[in-house]
Design an enzyme around this catalytic site. Structure first.
Site, mmCIF file in Angstrom:
data_model
loop_
_atom_site.group_PDB
_atom_site.id
_atom_site.type_symbol
_atom_site.label_atom_id
_atom_site.label_comp_id
_atom_site.label_asym_id
_atom_site.label_seq_id
_atom_site.Cartn_x
_atom_site.Cartn_y
_atom_site.Cartn_z
ATOM 1 N N ARG A 180 0.854 -1.180 0.000
ATOM 2 C CA ARG A 180 0.000 0.000 0.000
ATOM 3 C C ARG A 180 0.896 1.238 0.000
ATOM 4 O O ARG A 180 2.049 1.193 0.451
ATOM 5 C CB ARG A 180 -0.902 0.026 1.223
ATOM 6 N N LYS B 274 -2.406 -2.076 7.893
ATOM 7 C CA LYS B 274 -3.579 -1.492 8.534
ATOM 8 C C LYS B 274 -3.795 -2.092 9.912
ATOM 9 O O LYS B 274 -3.607 -3.291 10.118
ATOM 10 C CB LYS B 274 -4.828 -1.734 7.665
ATOM 11 N N HIS C 15 -2.208 2.706 -5.912
ATOM 12 C CA HIS C 15 -3.126 1.594 -5.732
ATOM 13 C C HIS C 15 -3.331 0.811 -7.028
ATOM 14 O O HIS C 15 -3.562 -0.402 -7.001
ATOM 15 C CB HIS C 15 -4.475 2.099 -5.198
ATOM 16 N N ARG D 12 -0.605 -1.633 -7.144
ATOM 17 C CA ARG D 12 -0.907 -2.737 -6.213
ATOM 18 C C ARG D 12 -1.918 -3.687 -6.842
ATOM 19 O O ARG D 12 -1.786 -4.906 -6.726
ATOM 20 C CB ARG D 12 -1.436 -2.141 -4.912
ATOM 21 N N HIS E 266 -4.634 -8.530 3.550
ATOM 22 C CA HIS E 266 -6.086 -8.416 3.695
ATOM 23 C C HIS E 266 -6.551 -9.227 4.900
ATOM 24 O O HIS E 266 -6.213 -10.404 5.027
ATOM 25 C CB HIS E 266 -6.809 -8.932 2.452
ATOM 26 N N TYR F 144 -10.021 -9.771 -7.057
ATOM 27 C CA TYR F 144 -9.020 -9.993 -8.096
ATOM 28 C C TYR F 144 -9.298 -11.240 -8.927
ATOM 29 O O TYR F 144 -8.513 -11.576 -9.817
ATOM 30 C CB TYR F 144 -7.625 -10.081 -7.464
#
Length: 296
Positions: free
Chosen positions: A146, A170, A237, A240, A263, A272
């Protein structure tokens, strides 16, 4: 229940302490609660009738924005119930928008190759700014980081013996991200010309902080223009997304991809799976036990 203006802040503190919510997440939830307060007054004591009015009050919002605000309110009311500050849950009256997650914008293999080739050519002379941009690009596309993870990488995260980066994602979640031989070589070139005592791998100019996400975005779009790629199609992004999609097209396992991307939920990674349907059919025909009419 009595009005308590500190309740939203107590809720946000709980998210930070117990769920490890990131600063950006907390800021978004704070804005959502403030937007609700502008309509409802005291959010904590609002009843179902008041919440029913949010649909019309927020009718101009995009479905995704409305969904996020409603999610923040549901969690807030859940917090009040858990703390014994409210006996009923009025969140059933909140609007329920159907937010459809859009497919990510993508760059083709050829466009990524041209993008990197342009950066590689510019870095050939060893100019520090050009070598830095190549290193940033290699890590975005080669490791799927990220933007915030990339620009805030500490110098200590650079691998010494093992080909991995130690990344804090995150919610403060840590993971190890593989670094390709190519990216490792570019990192070595960057470290050789990097002139800073900063603890960050990509320090900001004349300060102790790191390169900002905004500046990274600008650098990539400027490079896109020089590579004859529409700058509007390029962002950290997007690279990514290209990393994830191209890996999946190459046969990567979805669970592995989830781990690489950091994730928390496999459902986020499943976006994806919009890869070429013909490739998926060929994969089933070649790999399934019943392919060719016999059990392998």
């Amino acid at each position: 229940m009595p009005v308590d203006t500190d309740l939203p802040e107590r809720f946000l503190s709980m998210l930070a302490a117990e769920r490890g919510a990131a600063a950006n997440t907390l800021a978004a939830y704070r804005r959502d609660l403030e937007a609700a307060r502008e309509v409802l007054g005291d959010v904590a004591s609002a009843d179902t009738k008041a919440l029913e009015g949010l649909g019309s009050a927020w009718s101009g919002l995009a479905a995704s924005s409305l969904a996020r605000r409603c999610s923040a309110l549901r969690q807030f009311y859940g917090f009040l119930i858990d703390e014994g500050l409210r006996a009923d849950d009025p969140s059933g009256a909140l609007p329920r928008p159907r937010a459809r997650r859009p497919l990510p914008r993508l760059l083709s293999h050829e466009e990524v190759e041209r993008f990197i080739a342009t950066a590689d050519d510019e870095a050939a002379a060893g100019r520090p700014e050009a070598v830095r941009l190549l290193a940033l690009l290699e890590l975005l596309y080669g490791s799927g980081l990220r933007a915030t993870e990339l620009v805030s990488l500490p110098l200590a995260a650079v691998p010494r013996d093992a080909p991995f980066l130690h990344v804090t994602g995150k919610g403060g979640q840590q993971r190890m991200v593989p670094v390709s031989t190519r990216a490792a070589a570019v990192l070595s070139r960057w470290l050789a010309v990097r002139k800073s005592a900063s603890r960050f791998l990509f320090p900001s100019r004349g300060a102790s902080g790191h390169l900002t996400r905004v500046r990274l975005f600008q650098l990539l779009r400027e490079l896109a223009a020089r590579a004859d790629i529409d700058p509007e199609r390029v962002s950290p992004h997007v690279l990514r997304h290209a990393f994830a999609t191209h890996l999946l097209e190459g046969g990567a396992d979805l669970r592995v991809l989830q781990m690489l991307l950091g994730h928390a939920d496999i459902a986020t990674t499943q976006i994806y799976t919009h890869v070429d349907s013909a490739r998926l059919v060929a994969l089933v025909n070649s790999r399934h036990p019943l392919a060719g009419g016999k059990v392998v």
